[in-house]
Design an enzyme around this catalytic site. Sequence first.
Site, PDB file in Angstrom:
ATOM      1  CB  CYS A   1       4.214   2.997   9.530  1.00 56.00           C
ATOM      2  SG  CYS A   1       3.399   1.803   8.504  1.00 56.00           S
TER       3      CYS A   1
ATOM      4  CB  SER B   1      -1.594  -3.683   1.457  1.00 53.86           C
ATOM      5  OG  SER B   1      -0.383  -4.318   1.760  1.00 53.86           O
TER       6      SER B   1
ATOM      7  CB  ALA C   1      -0.934   0.000   1.200  1.00 52.58           C
ATOM      8  CB  THR C   2       4.163   2.121   1.466  1.00 55.64           C
ATOM      9  OG1 THR C   2       3.797   1.809   2.813  1.00 55.64           O
ATOM     10  CG2 THR C   2       5.115   3.305   1.450  1.00 55.64           C
TER      11      THR C   2
ATOM     12  CG  HIS D   1       0.901  -6.910   4.840  1.00 60.53           C
ATOM     13  ND1 HIS D   1       0.945  -6.510   6.150  1.00 60.53           N
ATOM     14  CD2 HIS D   1       1.209  -5.827   4.107  1.00 60.53           C
ATOM     15  CE1 HIS D   1       1.280  -5.221   6.195  1.00 60.53           C
ATOM     16  NE2 HIS D   1       1.444  -4.782   4.969  1.00 60.53           N
TER      17      HIS D   1
ATOM     18  CD  GLN E   1      -5.760  -1.453   8.170  1.00 61.49           C
ATOM     19  OE1 GLN E   1      -6.316  -2.534   8.346  1.00 61.49           O
ATOM     20  NE2 GLN E   1      -4.491  -1.259   8.483  1.00 61.49           N
TER      21      GLN E   1
ATOM     22  CB  THR F   1      10.742  -8.972 -12.761  1.00 63.54           C
ATOM     23  OG1 THR F   1      11.764  -8.604 -13.687  1.00 63.54           O
ATOM     24  CG2 THR F   1      10.277 -10.393 -13.027  1.00 63.54           C
TER      25      THR F   1
HETATM   26  N1  PMP Z   1      -2.277   2.501   4.426  1.00 65.73           N
HETATM   27  C1  PMP Z   1      -2.860   2.048   5.526  1.00 65.73           C
HETATM   28  C2  PMP Z   1      -4.209   2.579   5.900  1.00 65.73           C
HETATM   29  C3  PMP Z   1      -2.223   1.092   6.326  1.00 65.73           C
HETATM   30  O1  PMP Z   1      -2.825   0.656   7.428  1.00 65.73           O
HETATM   31  C4  PMP Z   1      -0.946   0.631   5.933  1.00 65.73           C
HETATM   32  C5  PMP Z   1      -0.214  -0.400   6.779  1.00 65.73           C
HETATM   33  N2  PMP Z   1       0.174   0.054   8.042  1.00 65.73           N
HETATM   34  C6  PMP Z   1      -0.371   1.144   4.778  1.00 65.73           C
HETATM   35  C7  PMP Z   1      -1.069   2.086   4.047  1.00 65.73           C
HETATM   36  C8  PMP Z   1       0.967   0.673   4.309  1.00 65.73           C
HETATM   37  O2  PMP Z   1       0.838  -0.649   3.831  1.00 65.73           O
HETATM   38  P1  PMP Z   1       2.064  -1.529   3.349  1.00 65.73           P
HETATM   39  O3  PMP Z   1       2.602  -2.146   4.584  1.00 65.73           O
HETATM   40  O4  PMP Z   1       1.438  -2.560   2.434  1.00 65.73           O
HETATM   41  O5  PMP Z   1       3.022  -0.659   2.649  1.00 65.73           O
END
Ligand code: PMP
Length: 406
Positions: free
Chosen positions: A332, A206, A82-83, A208, A186, A244
């Site tokens: 994070c 994302s 997601a980042t 995970h 989320q 890739t």
């Molecule tokens: N956006 C939100 C709302 C998240 O909760 C997170 C994960 N903490 C992220 C972005 C970042 O996700 P990723 O670990 O897949 O980079």
Amino acid sequence: MNNMSQSPLLYLDNNASTPLATPVLEAMVNCARCQHGNPASPHQSGRKARQVVELVRENTLADLGGEITGTQPDRLVFTSGATEANNIAIRGLAKDGPIILSPGEHPSIDRVAQYMAKNLNASIVWLDVNQEGVIYLEQLESYLRRGAGLVSVIWGQHETGIVQPMGSIAALCNKFGVPLHTDATQIVNKIPINVQEIPISALTFSAHKFHGPKGIGGLFVRGSADLKPLLWGGFQQAGMRPGTESPVLVEGLRTAWLWSQSQMGVSGSSLSEMRDFLEHQLRNAFPEVVFHGDSALRTPQTSCFSVPSLDRQALLMALDQVGVACSTGAACESGAVQTSEFLRAMGCTAPLLESAIRLSVGYLNTRQEMEQASDRIINSIKNLQRRISPQSTTVPARREGLKMVD
Ligand code: PMP
């Protein structure tokens, strides 16, 4: 006393990351055994790998409600998570004009916008939220009327679970012709999402966060949206995200997608039933507890609560000692001593901010675990309360300092 060895770990930090579901692991192992080609190679091995990637892309796009045919089909860009998807969206979608953001954004949204403000001549306009953490649509409309280059509003807020009225937000952005991105990390696979009904320009997710592997996510991009790439390299993913692709991660994402969808709303142990049980037990034990945003719509897995005057770091450590994994906010930002900006924007006072803890359940948790978890949490809080003065436990759960819409 550390009794972690006697009691199984109860994992209630699923908004930080979820455990890999067994079918996901099996699918990935199978894929790793038979897919070794580079999806960009023209030989048989490459073509087989490409088939895996493109089939998942198409099926996932279709599941989201995306348009997969026509002259301007919607796109799904695989990313490392997601980042990266958020960074691509903010950098790649913004047109001239201010970037409008909600106050509860993940750092991978607001820090890239702040970078653009500092180095690329962009400006940021922050929306306000009410006491329940919901944005004011009238305020968004007034900002859009003055002109904007992009709107990004998180759909299900990671610390509190608060869900924004995305249908109304998208309708307003469409009316003013401003692209709308949403970080749906989320909420995807926690409640049904359909981009056909909600005309957003781009959406982040994302794997995970729904029992898939770490290291893969995606950005849904509307066919009509003008997206510029962040990275430059090969022609993979139409040049939107060169590099890739990993068939193993893609297969893991897809299996997790289908598996978590099959778990959505399973009665008896659904995410909301488990979350509500925890909240019920806590409310019974501590009448002064505040559940942030509990009158708003929330993602079913998330509870953010404060027992006024408790130190959240002390509670977090005490819970870790008794084998309950949870958090004080975004992973994070864990380790950071700052209190939540989002709760502050909701008007929370210091005693609430300093005691806020997040519990987040996942599809691999059980109802029985909730019973054990609530006992451990309640005991830990009572132990901490015994150590602080009786006076400070009666601080009123008051909010103040709310800003109204202009
Ligand atoms: N956006 C939100 C709302 C998240 O909760 C997170 C994960 N903490 C992220 C972005 C970042 O996700 P990723 O670990 O897949 O980079």
